[in-house]
Design an enzyme around this catalytic site. Sequence first.
Site, mmCIF file in Angstrom:
data_model
loop_
_atom_site.group_PDB
_atom_site.id
_atom_site.type_symbol
_atom_site.label_atom_id
_atom_site.label_comp_id
_atom_site.label_asym_id
_atom_site.label_seq_id
_atom_site.Cartn_x
_atom_site.Cartn_y
_atom_site.Cartn_z
ATOM 1 N N CYS A 28 0.800 -1.226 0.000
ATOM 2 C CA CYS A 28 0.000 0.000 0.000
ATOM 3 C C CYS A 28 0.832 1.275 0.000
ATOM 4 C CB CYS A 28 -0.932 0.008 1.205
ATOM 5 S SG CYS A 28 -2.154 -1.325 1.193
ATOM 6 N N HIS B 206 12.517 1.167 4.736
ATOM 7 C CA HIS B 206 12.239 -0.252 4.493
ATOM 8 C C HIS B 206 12.906 -1.062 5.601
ATOM 9 C CE1 HIS B 206 11.652 -4.061 2.664
ATOM 10 N NE2 HIS B 206 11.463 -3.633 1.437
ATOM 11 N N HIS C 181 -1.758 20.123 6.022
ATOM 12 C CA HIS C 181 -2.651 19.034 5.616
ATOM 13 C C HIS C 181 -1.934 17.693 5.738
ATOM 14 C CE1 HIS C 181 -5.232 22.199 4.031
ATOM 15 N NE2 HIS C 181 -4.188 22.672 3.371
ATOM 16 N N HIS D 24 -2.520 7.246 4.818
ATOM 17 C CA HIS D 24 -3.074 6.102 4.097
ATOM 18 C C HIS D 24 -4.293 5.537 4.812
ATOM 19 C CE1 HIS D 24 -3.652 2.239 2.309
ATOM 20 N NE2 HIS D 24 -3.102 1.574 3.306
#
Length: 481
Positions: free
Chosen positions: A213, A292, A376, A380
């Site tokens: 995602c 990662h 802002h 996700h």
Amino acid sequence: MKNLKMVFFKILFISLMAGLAMKGSKINVEDLQKFSLHHTQNNLQTISLLLFLVVFVWILYMLTRPKPVYLVDFSCYLPPSHLKVSIQTLMGHARRAREAGMCWKNKESDHLVDFQEKILERSGLGQETYIPEGLQCFPLQQGMGASRKETEEVIFGALDNLFRNTGVKPDDIGILVVNSSTFNPTPSLASMIVNKYKLRDNIKSLNLGGMGCSAGVIAVDVAKGLLQVHRNTYAIVVSTENITQNLYLGKNKSMLVTNCLFRVGGAAVLLSNRSRDRNRAKYELVHTVRIHTGSDDRSFECATQEEDEDGIIGVTLTKNLPMVAARTLKINIATLGPLVLPLKEKLAFFITFVKKKYFKPELRNYTPDFKLAFEHFCIHAGGRALIDELEKNLKLSPLHVEASRMTLHRFGNTSSSSIWYELAYTEAKGRMKEGDRIWQIALGSGFKCNSSVWVALRDVKPSANSPWEDCMDRYPVEIDI
């Protein structure tokens, strides 16, 4: 005595001035010209060298400075109304499929349907999300043909609208980056786009698969890198996920969760490095940060596509997922913070770090106030729990996470494209003003946490055919959990 000294210095000063005046009276214009010419000739080489160095440094700077990357426009796919389903309708499909023997074939499996219904009721999803045609018919259609049909409708729908809104021709596109995590046919989705729109032969195309995602930000980062190399061109980023092929019909509860959250959606984004596009672009890309943590086994295994004990393919979500997500997010924030936070927040963080390390190990970590860095937040829309946790940890207000909650409610988890539906929501509400800073943050399998930071170049209005056009007057809504 003092008066005598004053008289002496006055006489000395007057004498010096008189001497200089007499000397100066003998210097004419010709003498001044000779003096100037003499010094110019002697220093010509020095002046030439200095001019050369100035020009060289300027050229070097122009060639090596990062090229600005502009977001000209983006388009989110709005599925047709006949694909819209309520939670009740969706569970009716599930029970009908079970009774028809397509899944959960024994009576003891009733609890699996009930389990999914409970998740849906607490998920934060509303009554108007979308599932593809292949999953609304009986028998279910999950083959390659139905999967391709869903993906083509999503990608081509978003791209058609993007080309129409921007006036850019497909032949102008020099770079194409597509990401889809679990559906990666041959030829690739990137090749499918090249064929559909007859893109030019020398296009730089990439197809990212299996990256979860958070891959939408990865795709933007890859496009950004290519735009630094290839001058005066456009890049298109397409982010989507396929639902048809990924419906899990087994009995492993950890694999059933994705059935409840993921829905049809996708986005296409037009980027440019052409300086003349600044005047019409909506945003400029400021930073991308990619983290990662896949070197750790728990991170790598917390969201995995695999077969269950009956050989049915699905995505397993382990109990380690919240812990892994929090750890990866923390690293991303620590990396992004120094790039965007004001000096006051950086100092507070540093002082707390020193105190904790050397004096008070029990001291709580300092959480910077990211509201000072961004107007802002596009978090996700992976699920209600994820949004809740980020709202709490980053000390955000309900208004800051409104775009994420409403996107989850209206469209469900659209995977890597959810951050674009959220940005479209903010535009549709008329909240995006010139100079506003936006933080898009996404988490996904691997495990990865990626951020992109944008700045609005003008007061941004929603583009034509925004996915929120038909329902903006109804949002925000109260979500009962």
